[in-house]
Design a protein around this motif. Structure first.
Motif, PDB file in Angstrom:
ATOM      1  N   LEU A  78      -4.649   6.885   2.715  1.00  0.00           N
ATOM      2  CA  LEU A  78      -5.463   5.198   2.303  1.00  0.00           C
ATOM      3  C   LEU A  78      -6.716   5.225   1.561  1.00  0.00           C
ATOM      4  O   LEU A  78      -7.164   4.622   1.222  1.00  0.00           O
ATOM      5  CB  LEU A  78      -5.005   4.965   3.533  1.00  0.00           C
ATOM      6  CG  LEU A  78      -3.185   4.749   3.376  1.00  0.00           C
ATOM      7  CD1 LEU A  78      -2.789   3.108   4.024  1.00  0.00           C
ATOM      8  CD2 LEU A  78      -2.152   4.080   1.992  1.00  0.00           C
ATOM      9  N   THR A  79      -6.796   6.362   2.515  1.00  0.00           N
ATOM     10  CA  THR A  79      -8.791   6.754   2.281  1.00  0.00           C
ATOM     11  C   THR A  79      -9.254   5.965   1.018  1.00  0.00           C
ATOM     12  O   THR A  79      -9.294   6.941   0.110  1.00  0.00           O
ATOM     13  CB  THR A  79      -9.578   7.958   3.020  1.00  0.00           C
ATOM     14  OG1 THR A  79      -9.268   7.980   4.244  1.00  0.00           O
ATOM     15  CG2 THR A  79     -11.287   7.479   2.987  1.00  0.00           C
ATOM     16  N   GLY A  80     -10.069   5.212   0.897  1.00  0.00           N
ATOM     17  CA  GLY A  80     -10.751   5.207  -0.547  1.00  0.00           C
ATOM     18  C   GLY A  80      -9.512   4.381  -1.981  1.00  0.00           C
ATOM     19  O   GLY A  80     -10.210   4.602  -2.835  1.00  0.00           O
ATOM     20  N   VAL A 134      -2.956   6.637   8.006  1.00  0.00           N
ATOM     21  CA  VAL A 134      -4.158   6.677   7.199  1.00  0.00           C
ATOM     22  C   VAL A 134      -4.412   8.445   6.639  1.00  0.00           C
ATOM     23  O   VAL A 134      -4.168   8.024   5.238  1.00  0.00           O
ATOM     24  CB  VAL A 134      -5.859   6.151   7.245  1.00  0.00           C
ATOM     25  CG1 VAL A 134      -6.661   6.320   6.722  1.00  0.00           C
ATOM     26  CG2 VAL A 134      -5.470   4.964   7.831  1.00  0.00           C
ATOM     27  N   ASN A 135      -4.269   8.899   7.326  1.00  0.00           N
ATOM     28  CA  ASN A 135      -3.731  10.580   6.987  1.00  0.00           C
ATOM     29  C   ASN A 135      -2.976  10.801   6.293  1.00  0.00           C
ATOM     30  O   ASN A 135      -3.013  11.344   5.200  1.00  0.00           O
ATOM     31  CB  ASN A 135      -4.161  11.652   7.621  1.00  0.00           C
ATOM     32  CG  ASN A 135      -5.868  11.169   8.615  1.00  0.00           C
ATOM     33  OD1 ASN A 135      -6.708  10.964   7.039  1.00  0.00           O
ATOM     34  ND2 ASN A 135      -6.356  11.454   9.878  1.00  0.00           N
ATOM     35  N   LYS A 136      -2.030  10.382   6.809  1.00  0.00           N
ATOM     36  CA  LYS A 136      -0.533  10.386   6.326  1.00  0.00           C
ATOM     37  C   LYS A 136      -0.229  10.050   5.274  1.00  0.00           C
ATOM     38  O   LYS A 136       0.832  10.931   4.302  1.00  0.00           O
ATOM     39  CB  LYS A 136       0.671  10.179   7.632  1.00  0.00           C
ATOM     40  CG  LYS A 136       2.220   9.799   6.603  1.00  0.00           C
ATOM     41  CD  LYS A 136       3.096   9.722   8.097  1.00  0.00           C
ATOM     42  CE  LYS A 136       4.525  10.198   7.401  1.00  0.00           C
ATOM     43  NZ  LYS A 136       5.358   9.566   9.106  1.00  0.00           N
ATOM     44  N   MET A 175       0.853  -1.036  -0.236  1.00  0.00           N
ATOM     45  CA  MET A 175      -0.369  -0.185   0.503  1.00  0.00           C
ATOM     46  C   MET A 175       0.971   0.941  -0.011  1.00  0.00           C
ATOM     47  O   MET A 175       0.783   2.526  -0.129  1.00  0.00           O
ATOM     48  CB  MET A 175      -0.470  -0.080   1.338  1.00  0.00           C
ATOM     49  CG  MET A 175      -1.879  -0.695   0.991  1.00  0.00           C
ATOM     50  SD  MET A 175      -2.733  -1.712   2.710  1.00  0.00           S
ATOM     51  CE  MET A 175      -3.611  -0.129   2.409  1.00  0.00           C
ATOM     52  N   SER A 176       2.204   1.024  -0.041  1.00  0.00           N
ATOM     53  CA  SER A 176       2.995   2.452  -0.411  1.00  0.00           C
ATOM     54  C   SER A 176       3.234   3.088   0.906  1.00  0.00           C
ATOM     55  O   SER A 176       3.214   4.262   1.039  1.00  0.00           O
ATOM     56  CB  SER A 176       2.588   3.651  -1.641  1.00  0.00           C
ATOM     57  OG  SER A 176       3.305   2.672  -2.295  1.00  0.00           O
ATOM     58  N   MET A 177       3.188   2.345   2.330  1.00  0.00           N
ATOM     59  CA  MET A 177       3.523   2.494   3.240  1.00  0.00           C
ATOM     60  C   MET A 177       5.105   2.322   4.115  1.00  0.00           C
ATOM     61  O   MET A 177       4.982   1.166   3.656  1.00  0.00           O
ATOM     62  CB  MET A 177       2.470   2.209   4.822  1.00  0.00           C
ATOM     63  CG  MET A 177       0.588   2.913   4.166  1.00  0.00           C
ATOM     64  SD  MET A 177       0.228   1.598   5.992  1.00  0.00           S
ATOM     65  CE  MET A 177       0.235   2.648   6.686  1.00  0.00           C
ATOM     66  N   TYR A 230      -6.960  -5.843   0.172  1.00  0.00           N
ATOM     67  CA  TYR A 230      -6.443  -5.227   1.524  1.00  0.00           C
ATOM     68  C   TYR A 230      -7.231  -3.861   0.955  1.00  0.00           C
ATOM     69  O   TYR A 230      -7.315  -3.458   0.341  1.00  0.00           O
ATOM     70  CB  TYR A 230      -5.025  -4.678   1.894  1.00  0.00           C
ATOM     71  CG  TYR A 230      -3.790  -5.022   0.415  1.00  0.00           C
ATOM     72  CD1 TYR A 230      -4.826  -3.407   0.126  1.00  0.00           C
ATOM     73  CD2 TYR A 230      -3.577  -5.633  -0.067  1.00  0.00           C
ATOM     74  CE1 TYR A 230      -3.456  -2.854  -0.752  1.00  0.00           C
ATOM     75  CE2 TYR A 230      -2.843  -5.659  -1.629  1.00  0.00           C
ATOM     76  CZ  TYR A 230      -2.624  -4.011  -1.918  1.00  0.00           C
ATOM     77  OH  TYR A 230      -1.665  -4.274  -2.015  1.00  0.00           O
ATOM     78  N   ASP A 231      -7.158  -2.657   2.005  1.00  0.00           N
ATOM     79  CA  ASP A 231      -7.633  -1.564   2.116  1.00  0.00           C
ATOM     80  C   ASP A 231      -7.142  -0.672   4.086  1.00  0.00           C
ATOM     81  O   ASP A 231      -6.278  -1.304   3.919  1.00  0.00           O
ATOM     82  CB  ASP A 231      -9.016  -1.155   2.430  1.00  0.00           C
ATOM     83  CG  ASP A 231      -9.688  -2.231   3.233  1.00  0.00           C
ATOM     84  OD1 ASP A 231      -9.022  -2.395   4.096  1.00  0.00           O
ATOM     85  OD2 ASP A 231     -11.514  -2.430   2.831  1.00  0.00           O
TER      86      ASP A 231
END
Length: 412
Positions: free
Chosen positions: A195-197, A190-192, A163-165, A206-207
């Motif tokens: 990732l939302t949506g 998630v905000n950083k 997810m590119s984290m 995954y999400d």
């Protein structure tokens, strides 16, 4: 009735083929075709069929050569079972071995019966296995939460990378030390990484919901529980008596003090203590003095460490000061200038200038702030240092304590 007619026909066939005595069987050996057509009086058939219930329950008796009629009855007993009716017709066995005594005919029929039973058992086992497999397929339809719960920590970290984290177990532990709330840390991540949506569970596997699962697993496996107060006292005493020596020794001491300060913070968080004096009573140390010592050491050491270390220190020390509100009021300007200096020394002039700009706007007395701001640029950009000192003269004159220091920078 139709049922009685069916039984009569069945019994006739059996009696026709097997109820002859052993002696007569030998005489009729040549005439095999006639044996098939031979008939017995209907009276004998009825004698054998009077009590069908008893025939089923009665245990099989051993055949003797004297009474040849009994083996025929036993053959009938074996043939009324459903397994034998389906597969092993009695006609073939009787036709091929008609010359043998009735006793031997029974033996030949018993063996197929045993085989049929074994086959029936195997069929039952296979059917059971198929049923079990069908159930397993059904249970595989788990919810997203159930599937996430089964993932290992390593798998969660791999999916986070997909997810590119840019996170590791240690980096998440550091965030949990600053803020022990799993949901809050998850939301920040998630905000950083926006990732939302961005991902769909059905399509990608995954999400953003995976982030909280990952943080939870790290929290469960990490050693971030508060330590006993008495175990900290010796470490704090050592820190308060430490004298700066060299870069290497100071760096090791910084790591040790950082770990001790982390434990102090966690005690305050878990016991919901927000005043340094109350924390003093809880763990038996001078918390404010220790915080001040720790900030001095960090400012000295982090000048030569990496930019990322400065970033982490900033978040950590603000977590300490936010928890202990009385210390936040006392040291907020100092810590902001410390961090701004470190950013400037590491080349992040934009962030350093922004921090100084904020402090200058929020404070009426500006001489010391301008002096710190100008002096940190002396070793980086002398022209900018003089420019800052010149700006200070709009707010500072000879009545202020740090006026001479500002003039020294301007004339330097």
């Amino acid at each position: 009735m139709p049922i009685k007619t069916t039984k009569k026909v069945t019994n006739k066939k059996v009696v026709k083929e097997e109820t002859k005595p052993a002696v007569e069987a030998k005489k009729e050996e040549v005439k095999t075709a006639e044996v098939k057509k031979a008939t017995k009086p209907a009276v004998e058939i009825k004698k054998e069929e009077v009590k069908p219930a008893e025939t089923k329950k009665a245990p099989a008796k051993k055949a003797t050569t004297k009474k040849a009629a009994k083996p025929a009855v036993e053959a009938k007993k074996e043939e009324v079972k459903p397994a034998e009716v389906k597969k092993a017709p009695a006609k073939k066995a009787t036709t091929k071995k008609a010359a043998k005594p009735a006793v031997e005919a029974k033996k030949e029929e018993v063996k197929p019966a045993e085989k049929k039973k074994a086959t029936a058992k195997k069929t039952t086992k296979k059917a059971t296995t198929k049923t079990t497999t069908t159930k397993k397929v059904t249970t595989k339809k788990m919810t997203k939460e159930e599937q996430y719960a089964k993932l290992s920590l390593d798998t969660c970290l791999d999916l986070a990378k997909a997810m590119s984290m840019n996170v590791t177990r240690d980096s998440i532990i550091q965030q949990l030390i600053l803020n022990p709330d799993v949901k809050s840390v998850s939301k920040d991540l998630v905000n950083k990484y926006q990732l939302t949506g961005k991902f769909n569970f059905e399509e990608d596997g995954y999400d953003e919901g995976l982030v909280e699962v990952l943080v939870s697993k790290v929290y469960e496996t990490a050693d971030i529980k508060p330590q006993k107060a008495e175990d900290l006292q010796a470490d704090v005493d050592h820190a308060l008596n430490y004298k700066f020596t060299d870069v290497v020794a100071d760096g090791e001491e910084y790591k040790a003090q950082f770990d001790t300060m982390r434990k102090v913070l966690m005690i305050a968080q878990h016991k919901d203590i927000h005043d340094s004096k109350n924390l003093d009573e809880e763990i038996g140390i001078d918390v404010e003095k220790f915080v001040e010592e720790f900030m001095d050491l960090a400012y000295s050491v982090l000048k030569t460490w990496k930019y990322e270390d400065v970033d982490y220190y900033e978040h950590f020390i603000y977590a300490v000061l936010s928890q202990l509100e009385d210390l936040h009021d006392t040291y907020r300007n100092r810590i902001m200038m410390d961090v701004a200096d470190l950013y400037i020394l590491h080349g992040d002039y934009g962030l350093g200038d922004a921090d100084y700009g904020y402090i200058l706007r929020e404070n009426q007395i500006k001489d010391y702030i301008y002096y710190r701001y100008a002096s940190i640029y002396e070793g980086v950009d002398k022209d900018k240092a003089k420019q800052i000192a010149n700006q200070a003269l709009q707010f500072v004159d000879d009545r202020f304590t740090y006026y001479p220091n500002i003039i020294a920078v301007l004339e330097g």
